[in-house]
Scaffold this active site. Sequence first.
Site, PDB file in Angstrom:
ATOM      1  N   HIS A 235       0.855  -1.198   0.000  1.00 17.65           N
ATOM      2  CA  HIS A 235       0.000   0.000   0.000  1.00 17.65           C
ATOM      3  C   HIS A 235       0.890   1.246   0.000  1.00 17.65           C
ATOM      4  O   HIS A 235       1.850   1.310   0.777  1.00 17.65           O
ATOM      5  CB  HIS A 235      -0.898  -0.016   1.242  1.00 17.65           C
ATOM      6  CG  HIS A 235      -1.835   1.139   1.306  1.00 17.65           C
ATOM      7  ND1 HIS A 235      -3.004   1.197   0.574  1.00 17.65           N
ATOM      8  CD2 HIS A 235      -1.767   2.316   1.987  1.00 17.65           C
ATOM      9  CE1 HIS A 235      -3.622   2.334   0.819  1.00 17.65           C
ATOM     10  NE2 HIS A 235      -2.892   3.039   1.681  1.00 17.65           N
TER      11      HIS A 235
ATOM     12  N   GLU B  40       8.544   0.552  -2.931  1.00 16.11           N
ATOM     13  CA  GLU B  40       7.666  -0.632  -2.901  1.00 16.11           C
ATOM     14  C   GLU B  40       8.413  -1.851  -3.432  1.00 16.11           C
ATOM     15  O   GLU B  40       8.353  -2.943  -2.860  1.00 16.11           O
ATOM     16  CB  GLU B  40       6.416  -0.394  -3.743  1.00 16.11           C
ATOM     17  CG  GLU B  40       5.456   0.597  -3.145  1.00 16.11           C
ATOM     18  CD  GLU B  40       4.160   0.726  -3.941  1.00 16.11           C
ATOM     19  OE1 GLU B  40       3.224   1.291  -3.393  1.00 16.11           O
ATOM     20  OE2 GLU B  40       4.093   0.253  -5.094  1.00 16.11           O
TER      21      GLU B  40
HETATM   22  C1  GRF Z   1       1.171   0.290  -6.068  1.00 17.25           C
HETATM   23  O1  GRF Z   1       1.507   1.612  -5.853  1.00 17.25           O
HETATM   24  C2  GRF Z   1       0.534  -0.306  -4.850  1.00 17.25           C
HETATM   25  O2  GRF Z   1       0.970   0.252  -3.669  1.00 17.25           O
HETATM   26  C3  GRF Z   1      -0.916   0.005  -5.048  1.00 17.25           C
HETATM   27  O3  GRF Z   1      -1.122  -0.126  -6.427  1.00 17.25           O
HETATM   28  C4  GRF Z   1       0.103   0.155  -7.116  1.00 17.25           C
HETATM   29  C5  GRF Z   1       0.367  -0.962  -8.063  1.00 17.25           C
HETATM   30  O4  GRF Z   1       1.422  -0.679  -8.942  1.00 17.25           O
HETATM   31  N1  GRF Z   1      -1.732  -0.859  -4.235  1.00 17.25           N
HETATM   32  P1  GRF Z   1       1.937  -1.793  -9.949  1.00 17.25           P
HETATM   33  O5  GRF Z   1       0.734  -2.307 -10.695  1.00 17.25           O
HETATM   34  O6  GRF Z   1       2.610  -2.861  -9.143  1.00 17.25           O
HETATM   35  O7  GRF Z   1       2.899  -1.101 -10.864  1.00 17.25           O
END
Ligand code: GRF
Length: 189
Positions: A104, A169
């Site tokens: 998240h 992330e």
């Molecule tokens: C990410 O920023 C995640 O935190 C949110 O959705 C986005 C997904 O990005 N839940 P991706 O599809 O992995 O590029």
Amino acid sequence: MLASGHGSNFEALVQACRSGSLVAEVVQLVVNNPACGARQRAARLGVPCLLHDHRDHRQRQDLDRAVVTSFAASSVDLVVMAGWMRIVTPVLIGAYPDRLVNIHPSLLPSFRGLDAVGQALAAGVTLSGCTAHLVVEEVDGGPILVQAAVPVLPGDDHDRLAARMQVQEHRILPYAVALAAARLPLAQG
Ligand code: GRF
């Protein structure tokens, strides 16, 4: 893994496994959107991908049942929601207790729910971040596994902040999977 969007977190986790930095294998991707980037990435990376379009299911539980059936067929140990833009139900949560990880884009418990990056910008915080956590019924409310802080810089707009967020992330998700796995009882036999 479950994904609805671009799939950059999906690809980062696949690469972490393939480089050996995470001792795991991504055996199955499920997407709910036929046109999503994650599906294309899975094809390029050679990861089996199934489409369960949420529009084909009347209730959230029905989609989750289809997802659980697919993962059971692949004998998965742990499920990662990598940009899965559906609210999950006890059907999925109960099938993978302590084995369902979400990423998240905020420092939870701040800015739960949709568009956490926009929420952070609107609130004017100078520090935001991302959180990988275990999934419980309360949306974005489960035990935190890993967090990374991301500064909000002068001149940031949604895209710039989101891009900086995603770098972190991609860094923390493999750690979160390793930590989630380490919390589990050892497999029998
Ligand atoms: C990410 O920023 C995640 O935190 C949110 O959705 C986005 C997904 O990005 N839940 P991706 O599809 O992995 O590029």
